[in-house]
Design a protein around this motif. Structure first.
Motif, short mmCIF file in Angstrom:
data_model
loop_
_atom_site.label_atom_id
_atom_site.label_comp_id
_atom_site.label_asym_id
_atom_site.label_seq_id
_atom_site.Cartn_x
_atom_site.Cartn_y
_atom_site.Cartn_z
N VAL A 153 -52.57 -8.40 -7.73
CA VAL A 153 -52.19 -6.80 -7.22
C VAL A 153 -52.19 -6.74 -5.74
CG1 VAL A 153 -53.34 -4.60 -7.20
CG2 VAL A 153 -53.31 -5.84 -9.43
N GLU A 154 -53.07 -7.51 -5.10
CA GLU A 154 -52.80 -7.61 -3.52
C GLU A 154 -51.51 -8.53 -3.13
OE1 GLU A 154 -54.09 -6.85 0.25
OE2 GLU A 154 -54.89 -6.06 -1.37
N GLU A 155 -51.38 -9.37 -3.80
CA GLU A 155 -50.12 -10.20 -3.30
C GLU A 155 -48.87 -9.50 -3.65
OE1 GLU A 155 -48.11 -14.28 -4.85
OE2 GLU A 155 -50.46 -13.92 -4.73
N THR A 156 -48.93 -8.85 -4.85
CA THR A 156 -47.42 -8.21 -5.47
C THR A 156 -47.17 -6.85 -5.14
OG1 THR A 156 -48.32 -7.73 -7.58
CG2 THR A 156 -47.34 -9.90 -7.30
N GLY A 157 -48.44 -6.12 -5.05
CA GLY A 157 -48.16 -4.67 -4.56
C GLY A 157 -48.00 -3.89 -6.01
N PHE A 158 -48.27 -4.55 -7.03
CA PHE A 158 -48.07 -3.76 -8.39
C PHE A 158 -49.57 -3.21 -8.76
CE2 PHE A 158 -44.02 -5.43 -8.37
CZ PHE A 158 -43.21 -4.62 -9.33
N GLU A 159 -49.68 -2.18 -9.03
CA GLU A 159 -51.25 -1.48 -9.61
C GLU A 159 -51.47 -2.07 -10.88
OE1 GLU A 159 -50.25 2.63 -9.28
OE2 GLU A 159 -51.71 2.83 -7.62
N ARG A 160 -50.56 -2.45 -11.70
CA ARG A 160 -50.80 -2.55 -13.10
C ARG A 160 -49.91 -3.82 -13.39
NH1 ARG A 160 -51.11 1.72 -17.37
NH2 ARG A 160 -53.02 0.31 -18.18
N ILE A 161 -50.31 -4.80 -14.36
CA ILE A 161 -49.61 -6.00 -14.75
C ILE A 161 -49.64 -6.22 -16.17
CG2 ILE A 161 -50.24 -6.80 -12.26
CD1 ILE A 161 -51.87 -9.13 -13.79
N HIS A 162 -49.02 -7.42 -16.85
CA HIS A 162 -49.29 -7.61 -18.22
C HIS A 162 -49.95 -8.99 -17.98
CE1 HIS A 162 -46.13 -4.60 -18.74
NE2 HIS A 162 -45.25 -5.45 -18.45
N ILE A 163 -50.62 -9.22 -19.36
CA ILE A 163 -51.34 -10.47 -19.56
C ILE A 163 -50.63 -11.07 -20.88
CG2 ILE A 163 -53.48 -11.58 -20.27
CD1 ILE A 163 -54.78 -10.04 -18.26
#
Length: 308
Positions: A153-163
């Motif tokens: 999140v810190e690296e990409t700036g996206f609040e939510r991701i997929h797994i």
């Protein structure tokens, strides 16, 4: 919030956990019948070939995973026609980071083909992590996962991701999502052959971790408690001939409060789940779909340009 289960198969899935002796016996008997089919025999040969290949790749997977995908800035000439189409039609969705999480005694090399397939389809941020093969507790691995998610999140700036998780990785990710508040960070969790209600094979290894993976264990009871208001959608791929998940139907999920899509596959082995082109295609398609309400996926909120 009531459980919402979308069953994508030509056979009914169980209506609840396989935690009774009668349910376990019925599940095992059904699995043995499926394993006796010609289709299962063909896929068993594929499983052997892939297992041999995976063993040769395993040492390379012990290295620290590569971060994200190749960087090309705003250029598009290197992209295939399929990737260019996705870039135009689903630019925010394909930019959403995806974290690949391996299973028991494994590493990120199990995702060699899946990762390549996602990158080919235009997903630009595909991450992976290794947790220790000496992990003794699902909860410890889930805490490790939480740290990795925050770093992404810190690296990409996206609040939510997929797994996308294979085998034990799906259990670890579910614990993070439903018990550690990870639904605030995870938009979609895709599991491949994960023993959501445990596996009888865990009785063969008397370790602290495998005891947690036994049907009816304290960990399984905790994990499958209702998760009201869970924001993460879960998509499970499970095979009726998965030799590592016994009974195989434990690879599907029915949890109160969790929006779930169960996809039953036929005749496929445990290690083959992350390599099948049809599975990769379905994962890619579903990760670019809109929510059931028809609104854009919340996972694509880019916060990199925001000020504190």
């Amino acid at each position: 919030m009531a459980s919402t289960t979308h069953q994508v198969s030509d056979a009914a899935a169980p209506s609840g956990p396989m935690n009774t002796s009668g349910g376990l016996r019925a599940g095992v008997c059904d699995q043995l019948r499926q394993m006796a089919t010609v289709q299962a025999a063909v896929f068993a040969a594929v499983e052997v070939v892939w297992a041999t290949t995976h063993i040769s790749l395993y040492p390379f997977g012990a290295r620290a995973p590569r971060r994200g995908g190749p960087r090309h800035g705003y250029r598009i000439e290197h992209l295939s026609p399929v990737q260019r189409g996705m870039l135009v039609n689903a630019v925010t969705e394909v930019g959403t980071p995806i974290l690949l999480l391996h299973g028991f005694a494994d590493n990120h090399s199990i995702f060699t083909l899946l990762r390549r397939g996602l990158l080919r389809r235009g997903f630009s941020r595909v991450f992976a992590m290794n947790y220790s093969v000496r992990t003794k507790d699902v909860r410890t691995a889930a805490a490790q996962l939480a740290e990795e998610i925050e770093a992404i999140v810190e690296e990409t700036g996206f609040e939510r991701i997929h797994i996308v998780a294979h085998s034990l990785g799906g259990v670890v990710a579910r614990y993070y999502v439903t018990r550690l508040g990870g639904d605030e960070r995870i938009h979609t969790l895709v599991t491949l052959g994960s023993p959501h209600y445990g596996t009888l094979l865990a009785h063969l290894l008397p370790t602290s971790l495998t005891r947690q993976l036994r049907p009816g264990s304290g960990l399984m009871q905790e994990l499958n408690q209702p998760a009201p208001g869970c924001r993460t959608r879960v998509i499970t791929f499970w095979s009726d001939t998965d030799e590592a998940v016994l009974p195989a139907v434990s690879g599907s999920l029915h949890q109160e409060g969790v929006e779930t899509t169960n996809i039953r596959l036929r005749g496929i082995g445990h290690l083959s789940l992350p390599i099948l082109p049809s599975v990769v295609h379905q994962i890619a398609t579903r990760l670019t779909q809109l929510d059931t309400e028809g609104t854009p996926t919340a996972s694509v909120t880019d916060i990199s340009t925001r000020t504190a």
